[in-house]
Design a protein around this motif. Structure first.
Motif, PDB file in Angstrom:
ATOM      1  N   LEU A  75       6.414 -10.639   0.585  1.00 25.28           N
ATOM      2  CA  LEU A  75       5.161 -10.311   1.274  1.00 25.28           C
ATOM      3  C   LEU A  75       5.392 -10.174   2.771  1.00 25.28           C
ATOM      4  O   LEU A  75       4.807  -9.293   3.422  1.00 25.28           O
ATOM      5  N   ASN A  76       6.230 -11.025   3.338  1.00 23.91           N
ATOM      6  CA  ASN A  76       6.557 -10.896   4.763  1.00 23.91           C
ATOM      7  C   ASN A  76       7.211  -9.555   5.054  1.00 23.91           C
ATOM      8  O   ASN A  76       6.959  -8.945   6.102  1.00 23.91           O
ATOM      9  N   ARG A  77       8.059  -9.092   4.148  1.00 24.25           N
ATOM     10  CA  ARG A  77       8.717  -7.795   4.333  1.00 24.25           C
ATOM     11  C   ARG A  77       7.691  -6.666   4.411  1.00 24.25           C
ATOM     12  O   ARG A  77       7.762  -5.787   5.269  1.00 24.25           O
ATOM     13  N   VAL A  78       6.709  -6.675   3.491  1.00 19.80           N
ATOM     14  CA  VAL A  78       5.708  -5.611   3.469  1.00 19.80           C
ATOM     15  C   VAL A  78       4.810  -5.680   4.702  1.00 19.80           C
ATOM     16  O   VAL A  78       4.414  -4.647   5.248  1.00 19.80           O
ATOM     17  N   LEU A  79       4.503  -6.886   5.162  1.00 20.88           N
ATOM     18  CA  LEU A  79       3.635  -7.044   6.328  1.00 20.88           C
ATOM     19  C   LEU A  79       4.359  -6.772   7.636  1.00 20.88           C
ATOM     20  O   LEU A  79       3.715  -6.690   8.682  1.00 20.88           O
ATOM     21  N   GLY A  80       5.682  -6.623   7.604  1.00 23.18           N
ATOM     22  CA  GLY A  80       6.423  -6.360   8.824  1.00 23.18           C
ATOM     23  C   GLY A  80       6.987  -7.606   9.472  1.00 23.18           C
ATOM     24  O   GLY A  80       7.308  -7.577  10.664  1.00 23.18           O
ATOM     25  N   PHE A 253       0.810  -3.138  12.340  1.00 26.36           N
ATOM     26  CA  PHE A 253       1.798  -4.014  12.966  1.00 26.36           C
ATOM     27  C   PHE A 253       3.191  -3.828  12.390  1.00 26.36           C
ATOM     28  O   PHE A 253       4.081  -4.621  12.683  1.00 26.36           O
ATOM     29  N   GLY A 254       3.395  -2.817  11.573  1.00 24.85           N
ATOM     30  CA  GLY A 254       4.717  -2.634  10.983  1.00 24.85           C
ATOM     31  C   GLY A 254       4.784  -1.349  10.197  1.00 24.85           C
ATOM     32  O   GLY A 254       3.895  -0.488  10.263  1.00 24.85           O
ATOM     33  N   SER A 255       5.853  -1.204   9.432  1.00 24.25           N
ATOM     34  CA  SER A 255       6.098   0.006   8.662  1.00 24.25           C
ATOM     35  C   SER A 255       5.298  -0.005   7.364  1.00 24.25           C
ATOM     36  O   SER A 255       4.968  -1.059   6.820  1.00 24.25           O
ATOM     37  N   GLY A 299      11.537   2.356   1.806  1.00 19.24           N
ATOM     38  CA  GLY A 299      11.595   1.783   3.142  1.00 19.24           C
ATOM     39  C   GLY A 299      13.032   1.584   3.572  1.00 19.24           C
ATOM     40  O   GLY A 299      13.805   2.527   3.681  1.00 19.24           O
ATOM     41  N   THR A 300      13.413   0.341   3.823  1.00 18.86           N
ATOM     42  CA  THR A 300      14.793   0.020   4.170  1.00 18.86           C
ATOM     43  C   THR A 300      15.552  -0.569   2.994  1.00 18.86           C
ATOM     44  O   THR A 300      16.698  -0.979   3.155  1.00 18.86           O
ATOM     45  N   ARG A 301      14.923  -0.623   1.827  1.00 17.60           N
ATOM     46  CA  ARG A 301      15.523  -1.286   0.666  1.00 17.60           C
ATOM     47  C   ARG A 301      16.007  -0.255  -0.344  1.00 17.60           C
ATOM     48  O   ARG A 301      15.226   0.565  -0.837  1.00 17.60           O
TER      49      ARG A 301
END
Length: 450
Positions: A75-80, A253-255, A299-301
């Motif tokens: 979840l932190n990854r998705v939220l940036g 706030f992020g991607s 994304g980056t994954r």
């Protein structure tokens, strides 16, 4: 006493008209207008905001509040990187997909970290939440449960409890007493969302809001609600499968290109640290025609997924074309290239393409994998199970380069694949024992594959 003015609101897009119409002029939906009391626009200064003079941007100080961890790396990854204080986050998904489970686990993790959390439930009683919390292992002393649907009362309790995180489950059950329409209507959803946004900015509290999804796959309520919030997340997945994908479609706030992968179990949602191995755990590509592994990028994954193709003679006058996980029009384009450039007569055959695991692939780097799977099934020739392919296919039969090829190659090497077919380009990385073969055209790629 003057009668309140009524109007008709579209329940899908929020379009307002003074008279009923069969078709919405805003979104084109049929029979979506419902009569409600017209709510006047609220102008003037918002409560809790002081008027400021214009000043240069370089003189504006940076926000000193750091992102707060949700206790879940996915979840932190998705939220940036975490939750930004003062943000309003909208979480949508199909019924029963696990939205409330995810947020209750997040609330428990944030509460266990020493931050106070207020869980506002408009659909479940405290006893029902307690049963779910026992199953999920949530026992934080900083987690407060408040069953309420009146947003004015929720605002009073929010000022008294002073939490760092608030969960509202769901926005369709909240209402404001000064609006006479029923909860879940366009007026109520719009005004409740605006009030929650003011609370988030005024008190610098992060608020998660659950939104129901319509049969079309969109969050119920006016589309303006998605424009008002800071972050919009969609929780995707199939009920008969255990994995869930959390995807961001808006993030101030992020991607919005990142995804989070979870697995539903009896004790709640578990994070999938290596999604590629999860999607390939039933990979039986060896000695089977019509299957190939493709490295995709979310994304980056990097994700390695299995694409299956099935081509068989048609029994009807018009061949069938069915796809699952890839764009139907893209598959039709690839089949036309196979017929024109390689002479594969697919015009009198039914064709089926499926991405194993229910994953949705939107990037063109999977074009070569789709073409190889269809040709393998048409020729009834198996592909080496240790091979992965990638590349965008042009109408003239050329294979175009893809982005982040180094990440895709490293992911394939880590999972033990031995050969990789890539488009011809400069600066290809070395990946240990992985044999990298380049192809500039579809014919060259097929010579390497078969």
């Amino acid at each position: 006493m003057t009668a309140k003015k009524t109007g008709y609101y579209c329940q899908q897009c929020g379009h307002f008209t003074s008279r009923w119409m069969g078709r919405c002029s805003g979104c084109g939906g049929w029979n979506t207008y419902v009569e409600e009391v017209a709510v006047p626009a609220r102008h003037g200064r918002a409560s809790g905001h002081r008027e400021e003079d214009p000043r240069p941007l370089i003189e504006v100080p940076l926000m000193d509040g750091e992102r707060r961890s949700t206790g879940m790396a996915e979840l932190n990854r998705v939220l940036g990187g975490g939750v930004v204080p003062g943000s309003l986050i909208l979480l949508g998904g199909d019924p029963g997909i696990g939205k409330s489970t995810l947020l209750l686990q997040v609330a428990g993790a944030v509460g266990s970290a020493g931050h106070r959390v207020l869980y506002v439930s408009g659909e479940e009683s405290p006893h029902q939440l307690k049963l779910r919390a026992e199953r999920l292992g949530v026992n934080s002393t900083e987690l407060y449960v408040y069953p309420q649907t009146n947003l004015e009362t929720v605002e009073e309790q929010l000022a008294r409890v002073n939490p760092s995180l608030v969960v509202v489950d769901s926005i369709q059950t909240m209402f404001l007493s000064d609006i006479s329409s029923a909860p879940g209507s366009v007026s109520q959803v719009r005004e409740c969302t605006a009030r929650l946004m003011q609370l988030a900015k005024k008190q610098s509290v992060s608020i998660f809001v659950v939104g129901h999804v319509t049969k079309e796959g969109m969050i119920a309520g006016p589309r303006v609600m998605e424009h008002m919030v800071d972050v919009v997340l969609y929780f995707e997945g199939e009920r008969h499968q255990t994995f869930r994908i959390l995807r961001g479609v808006k993030n101030r706030f992020g991607s919005t290109n990142e995804i989070g992968v979870f697995e539903m179990s009896g004790t709640g949602l578990r994070e999938v640290a290596n999604p590629s191995s999860f999607f390939l755990m039933d990979h039986v590509c060896r000695n089977v025609a019509g299957t190939v592994v493709v490295p995709t990028l979310e994304g980056t994954r990097p994700l390695l997924v299995e694409i299956q193709g099935l081509v068989c003679p048609t029994s009807f006058g018009t061949p069938r074309r069915m796809t699952a996980g890839v764009d139907h029009n893209r598959v039709a384009l690839i089949m036309a290239v196979l017929e024109k450039r390689l002479g594969l007569m697919l015009g009198n055959c039914d064709a089926y393409v499926n991405v194993v695991g229910g994953v949705r692939i939107d990037e063109p780097a999977a074009d070569l994998g789709i073409a190889v799977a269809l040709a393998s099934s048409f020729r009834d020739r198996a592909i080496d199970g240790s091979m992965v392919v990638m590349g965008e296919l042009g109408l003239t039969g050329e294979i175009r380069p893809v982005t982040a090829v180094d990440k895709r190659i490293r992911e394939a090497a880590q999972l033990g694949f031995g050969c990789c077919i890539v488009p011809r380009q400069k600066g290809l990385p070395k990946a240990g024992e992985l044999d990298i073969k380049e192809a500039a055209t579809l014919a060259e790629a097929f010579d390497l594959v078969f």
